[in-house]
Design an enzyme around this catalytic site. Structure first.
Site, PDB file in Angstrom:
ATOM      1  N   HIS A  56       0.835  -1.200   0.000  1.00 44.37           N
ATOM      2  CA  HIS A  56       0.000   0.000   0.000  1.00 44.37           C
ATOM      3  C   HIS A  56       0.872   1.254   0.000  1.00 44.37           C
ATOM      4  CE1 HIS A  56      -4.097   1.646   1.528  1.00 44.37           C
ATOM      5  NE2 HIS A  56      -3.429   2.596   0.906  1.00 44.37           N
ATOM      6  N   LEU A  59       2.490   6.716  -4.845  1.00 44.70           N
ATOM      7  CA  LEU A  59       3.642   7.334  -5.491  1.00 44.70           C
ATOM      8  C   LEU A  59       3.263   8.579  -6.289  1.00 44.70           C
ATOM      9  CD1 LEU A  59       5.677   4.194  -6.632  1.00 44.70           C
ATOM     10  CD2 LEU A  59       5.876   5.545  -4.533  1.00 44.70           C
ATOM     11  N   ARG A  60       1.965   8.864  -6.414  1.00 44.10           N
ATOM     12  CA  ARG A  60       1.418  10.117  -6.961  1.00 44.10           C
ATOM     13  C   ARG A  60       1.675  10.351  -8.450  1.00 44.10           C
ATOM     14  NH1 ARG A  60      -2.018  10.114  -3.041  1.00 44.10           N
ATOM     15  NH2 ARG A  60      -1.333  11.032  -1.066  1.00 44.10           N
ATOM     16  N   HIS A 230      -5.594  -0.902   5.501  1.00 46.90           N
ATOM     17  CA  HIS A 230      -5.419  -0.115   6.724  1.00 46.90           C
ATOM     18  C   HIS A 230      -6.474  -0.362   7.817  1.00 46.90           C
ATOM     19  CE1 HIS A 230      -8.195   2.250   4.361  1.00 46.90           C
ATOM     20  NE2 HIS A 230      -7.250   2.833   3.654  1.00 46.90           N
ATOM     21  N   ASP A 303       0.814   2.658   3.706  1.00 47.43           N
ATOM     22  CA  ASP A 303      -0.104   3.711   3.245  1.00 47.43           C
ATOM     23  C   ASP A 303       0.658   5.029   3.110  1.00 47.43           C
ATOM     24  OD1 ASP A 303      -2.339   4.990   2.331  1.00 47.43           O
ATOM     25  OD2 ASP A 303      -3.446   4.922   4.220  1.00 47.43           O
ATOM     26  N   HIS A 307       2.045  14.525   0.637  1.00 43.55           N
ATOM     27  CA  HIS A 307       1.211  15.689   0.342  1.00 43.55           C
ATOM     28  C   HIS A 307       2.074  16.938   0.387  1.00 43.55           C
ATOM     29  CE1 HIS A 307      -2.670  13.731   0.223  1.00 43.55           C
ATOM     30  NE2 HIS A 307      -2.499  13.203   1.421  1.00 43.55           N
ATOM     31  N   PRO A 321      -5.893  14.040   3.946  1.00 41.95           N
ATOM     32  CA  PRO A 321      -5.529  12.905   4.807  1.00 41.95           C
ATOM     33  C   PRO A 321      -4.345  12.122   4.257  1.00 41.95           C
ATOM     34  CG  PRO A 321      -7.500  12.390   3.549  1.00 41.95           C
ATOM     35  CD  PRO A 321      -7.174  13.824   3.260  1.00 41.95           C
ATOM     36  N   GLY A 322      -3.441  11.739   5.149  1.00 41.77           N
ATOM     37  CA  GLY A 322      -2.318  10.903   4.753  1.00 41.77           C
ATOM     38  C   GLY A 322      -1.002  11.402   5.308  1.00 41.77           C
TER      39      GLY A 322
END
Length: 429
Positions: A56, A59-60, A230, A303, A307, A321-322
């Site tokens: 999980h 890598l965007r 998760h 996860d 950002h 979130p993240g």
């Protein structure tokens, strides 16, 4: 390419030397001589484990290369001891077709720091309405093994049932982001005393648990496998345990942050602590640790979610979130499970390498440290602590909640098929 790892301890056992050539472990013993031209790495008594596998990772790329790229994410993975990662599909455009998943796979191979396996979307555009081209992605160059709309839940039970039926025929895995969206409208924090005191909209455990229960039953009827992304609540642990008892093929992962952090971190309204699902209460973290040690929860998955700082340095409710996870995962497992005696180093290999590789069917990852096996390896100094400095991480983003924390173990080297991808924190491109 030949490498000699001198003075290392497989699974924390006795000290030996390990010779590697052409991507394979060729000899294990004491006092081995280095082959001509071999690079000698002084392990200094470091523990050697199979390279880690992350089911999980975000890598965007494509779409948010300002926050992470396959290259920078691969570097973070190598520094974290990973030799294989699964790149989630919620990119822009969404990885819902073979053109995108094949490109992600090819880019990962060209970079060569870690095996990047693309995750295909379950539905077109992550919209939860129409199934994506799962068969074409599975048959493509990327050989997609896992599908997920992570970031969103496949909340329509009929769509999810069809996805599970197709997955069974294709021999692939569906990984679900378990969140009943009608229960989380406006929610930003775990529903409990902390959220109530801080005036934050609460996110009930039932939002996760109701989908876990539903999907277990759908998987039972479809004869399919289902993977819970998760897991964050004690109730999810009990549901997974119950489903296994019914013969349902269910697996589950837990993130490092849900093992370590609780919703008490929200007192300062720092957006770095906003994550989906939210940080829960201490009773949940304790249940998750025990479940991981006992094998009810199968594995650790980061996860890893980079950002931009403008998406985090804002009102808590508006923060994306993240959080980052690749470079700090192993130390958190050491702190939460090894140091308290819940896991030994063989157990670490199980939850971070062997079991995740088994879940997705990677034949060359999570293998025993033995002659003839692939040399996907990680060296860990369990006694060398380090301080987390966000701007020194390999990720392109800095949204880690662990800034300033002291981590209890250091990854000193990572090998992918016998090639050193990082040594002493220095990535070898």
């Amino acid at each position: 390419m030949s490498v000699l790892l001198r003075g290392v301890r497989p699974y924390g056992g006795d000290e030996v030397d390990i010779a590697v050539a052409d991507g394979t472990i060729t000899e294990i013993g004491v006092g081995l001589k280095a082959a001509k031209g071999a690079e000698v790495v002084d392990g200094g008594g470091a523990i050697v484990l199979p390279g880690f596998v992350d089911l999980h990772t975000h890598l965007r790329e494509p779409g948010r290369e300002d926050t992470e790229t396959i290259a920078t994410g691969s570097a973070a993975a190598a520094r974290g001891g990973y030799t294989a990662v699964f790149a989630m599909a919620n990119t822009d455009p969404v990885a819902d077709n073979a053109t995108i998943t094949d490109n992600v796979y090819r880019t990962g191979r060209e970079i060569g720091l870690v095996d990047v396996h693309p995750v295909g979307a379950v539905t077109v555009g992550l919209e939860g309405k129409q199934l994506a081209e799962m068969g074409m992605m599975a048959a493509g160059v990327g050989k997609v093994k896992m599908f997920s709309d992570d970031g969103k839940c496949v909340d329509d039970p009929l769509v999810m049932r069809r996805a599970l039926e197709y997955a069974t025929g294709l021999g692939v895995l569906i990984a679900q982001h378990s969140e009943e969206p009608r229960l989380t409208v406006g929610a930003v924090a775990h529903e409990g005393p902390t959220a109530a005191r801080l005036g934050l909209a609460g996110w009930p455990r039932a939002a996760e648990e109701s989908i876990v229960a539903r999907d277990a039953l759908l998987a039972r009827d479809a004869g399919a496998r289902i993977h819970v992304c998760h897991a964050s609540t004690a109730g999810t642990v009990e549901l997974v345990k119950w489903a296994r008892g019914q013969g349902i093929a269910i697996t589950a992962e837990v993130t490092p942050h849900h093992l370590l952090l609780t919703d008490e971190r929200l007192e300062g309204y720092d957006g770095l602590n906003r994550v989906n699902p939210p940080l829960r209460e201490k009773s949940d973290t304790e249940a998750l640790r025990t479940a991981l040690a006992e094998g009810i929860i199968d594995c650790v998955a980061t996860d890893h979610a980079p950002h931009a700082m403008q998406d985090k340095c804002c009102e808590f409710a508006h923060a994306r979130p993240g959080m980052l996870g690749l470079e700090t995962a192993l130390p958190i497992v050491v702190e939460t499970l090894v140091q308290p005696g819940l896991l030994d180093w063989r157990g670490v290999a199980r939850v971070m390498s062997e079991r995740p590789a088994e879940i997705v069917g990677l034949p060359d990852q999570g293998r025993p440290i033995a002659v003839g096996e692939p040399a996907n390896l990680v060296l860990v100094d369990p006694d060398r602590a380090w301080d987390v400095e966000p701007d020194e991480l390999a990720s392109k983003s800095q949204n880690t909640p662990y800034g300033g924390m002291t981590m209890p173990a250091t990854i000193t080297a990572t090998l992918l098929r016998g090639r050193i991808t990082q040594l002493g924190g220095e990535v070898r491109w």
